[in-house]
Design an enzyme around this catalytic site. Structure first.
Site, mmCIF file in Angstrom:
data_model
loop_
_atom_site.group_PDB
_atom_site.id
_atom_site.type_symbol
_atom_site.label_atom_id
_atom_site.label_comp_id
_atom_site.label_asym_id
_atom_site.label_seq_id
_atom_site.Cartn_x
_atom_site.Cartn_y
_atom_site.Cartn_z
ATOM 1 N N HIS A 192 27.705 41.022 45.232
ATOM 2 C CA HIS A 192 28.822 41.167 44.288
ATOM 3 C C HIS A 192 29.966 41.971 44.918
ATOM 4 C CE1 HIS A 192 30.437 42.075 40.103
ATOM 5 N NE2 HIS A 192 30.923 43.122 40.756
ATOM 6 N N GLU A 193 29.644 43.090 45.534
ATOM 7 C CA GLU A 193 30.705 43.935 46.120
ATOM 8 C C GLU A 193 31.389 43.221 47.284
ATOM 9 O OE1 GLU A 193 31.778 46.312 44.490
ATOM 10 O OE2 GLU A 193 30.091 46.677 43.151
ATOM 11 N N HIS A 196 34.079 41.145 45.877
ATOM 12 C CA HIS A 196 35.364 41.839 45.715
ATOM 13 C C HIS A 196 36.096 41.942 47.058
ATOM 14 C CE1 HIS A 196 34.834 42.772 41.571
ATOM 15 N NE2 HIS A 196 33.849 43.641 41.729
ATOM 16 N N HIS A 202 36.436 40.038 38.560
ATOM 17 C CA HIS A 202 35.277 39.738 37.720
ATOM 18 C C HIS A 202 35.475 38.429 36.970
ATOM 19 C CE1 HIS A 202 34.404 44.255 37.948
ATOM 20 N NE2 HIS A 202 33.494 43.628 38.657
ATOM 21 N N TYR A 253 30.231 40.082 34.127
ATOM 22 C CA TYR A 253 29.657 41.212 33.396
ATOM 23 C C TYR A 253 28.521 40.721 32.507
ATOM 24 C CZ TYR A 253 33.288 44.891 34.006
ATOM 25 O OH TYR A 253 34.119 45.870 34.463
HETATM 26 ZN ZN LIG Z 1 32.509 44.321 40.350
#
Ligand SMILES: [Zn+2]
Length: 373
Positions: A192-193, A196, A202, A253
């Site tokens: 996930h990171e 980014h 998101h 999320y």
């Molecule tokens: Zn995030």
């Protein structure tokens, strides 16, 4: 708006409904209030710390951030580059004659994507469990055309390092940019990171997210509502690269992210909660990343074409462009618009902003506003 592709909010193609292999067993989602800030699916830079929320200006736009430990934190786990973030609104508009491509003020607007699909990286020797990083990188390379190369002397690179939580900058911001990984951050959180770091926001920030989900503002921990803005509401532009929000995205999320009460903050339109995952890039993730970083995957010869439209029976076609095909909007004289983070008045088929008591004409150049004189 058309050529700023760094902001990617990922797509839905196939529903990867729920992960049956939780990436971490150290934290659970069922503990009501305990889940307010800490669950496996809500990466946060500084767990259990809350900073003052204020508006800052970055890359020519205004957005709400939390100030914590000298960092500007956006949506829980995203850092904004301190040296190109300011609280001074005037930075949104260039002076007459200033070239947007050569001014510092454009920092952050042109460098988001990694050139040649190549992310340089290094790992802090002090980082425990470095297999999280190498496994996450292997996953990215096996599924996308993004390459990860151990840094030798390159200036711009990602540095995996210990931290209070999981966090990253978005896109290539220049220089050494950390991805912080606390011990609780799993391989999935690391995937996930990295998302980014290559330029993803998101999933629930998509402009069209309200077609798929409902945000329950009353259940959000007070002061954290900004974490649920769409990128449009937050003043960003960008593109959604496929049809509809993907609940299976690794950038999504959970139903309980930032819940104050233990009640869901995000549900499907029918009110039901949903499962998210932190195991792998979803088919929709892979499709969207393929638009940003086209090419064959690094470690397989597989190509991504329409055959990935499985699961939902949707008729989505490949990576067909969105964003680039939007018709030019028609602007009405006498109306106010917020464009590129600046509120402007349309008058006489020109753009005007108020400066002090006067109205000054501005023009939009390469996504930046500039005074005409
Ligand atoms: Zn995030």
């Amino acid at each position: 708006m058309k050529n700023l592709k760094f902001l990617l909010v990922l797509p839905l193609l196939a529903i990867v409904a729920c992960s049956d292999e939780p990436v971490s067993d150290s934290l659970t989602e069922e503990n009501g209030a305990e889940s307010a800030f800490v669950d496996d699916f809500t990466e946060v830079a500084f767990p259990a710390e809350y900073g003052r929320v204020s508006d800052v200006y970055f890359g020519g736009r205004k957005l709400p951030v939390e100030e914590l430990n000298g960092k500007y934190v956006y949506q829980g786990d995203i850092f904004l580059p301190e040296n190109s973030t300011t609280k001074t609104p005037v930075d949104l508009i260039l002076e007459a004659g200033e070239d947007p491509s050569t001014t510092d003020k454009s920092t952050g607007r042109t460098e988001f994507l990694w050139p040649d699909n190549t992310v340089y990286y290094d790992i802090d020797p002090l980082l425990p469990n470095q297999a999280r990083v190498t496994d996450a990188i292997s996953h990215w390379e096996a599924n996308t055309a993004v390459k990860f190369v151990k840094r030798s002397s390159e200036t711009n690179y990602v540095y995996f390092t210990p931290g209070s939580g999981c966090s990253s900058y978005v896109g290539m911001v220049g220089g050494r940019q950390p991805i912080t990984l606390a011990d609780a951050c799993s391989t999935g959180n690391t995937i996930h990171e990295i998302g980014h770091a290559v330029g993803l926001w998101h999933e629930q920030s998509r402009a069209d997210r309200d077609l798929t989900i409902t945000v329950h503002w009353d259940n959000i921990y007070s002061g954290r509502e900004h974490n649920f803005y769409t990128y449009v509401e937050a003043g960003w532009d960008g593109a959604d690269y496929s049809e509809g929000l993907d609940l299976g995205s690794i950038m999504m999320y959970s139903s309980y992210s930032f819940s104050a009460t233990g009640s869901p903050t995000i549900t499907r339109k029918d009110g039901s909660t949903f499962s998210v995952q932190r195991s792998k890039l979803s088919a929709g993730d892979v499709e969207g990343i393929g638009v940003m970083y086209p090419g064959p995957t690094t470690t397989t010869e597989e190509t991504t074409t329409e055959e990935t439209t499985s699961g939902t029976g949707e008729t989505t076609t490949g990576t067909g462009g969105t964003g680039t095909t939007e018709p030019e909007p028609e602007y009405i004289n006498g109306e106010y618009y917020t464009i590129e983070g600046v509120t402007v008045l349309r008058k006489d088929d020109k753009w005007w902003v108020q400066k002090g008591k006067n109205w000054k004409e501005v023009e939009l150049i390469d996504g930046r506003w500039r005074f005409v004189k």
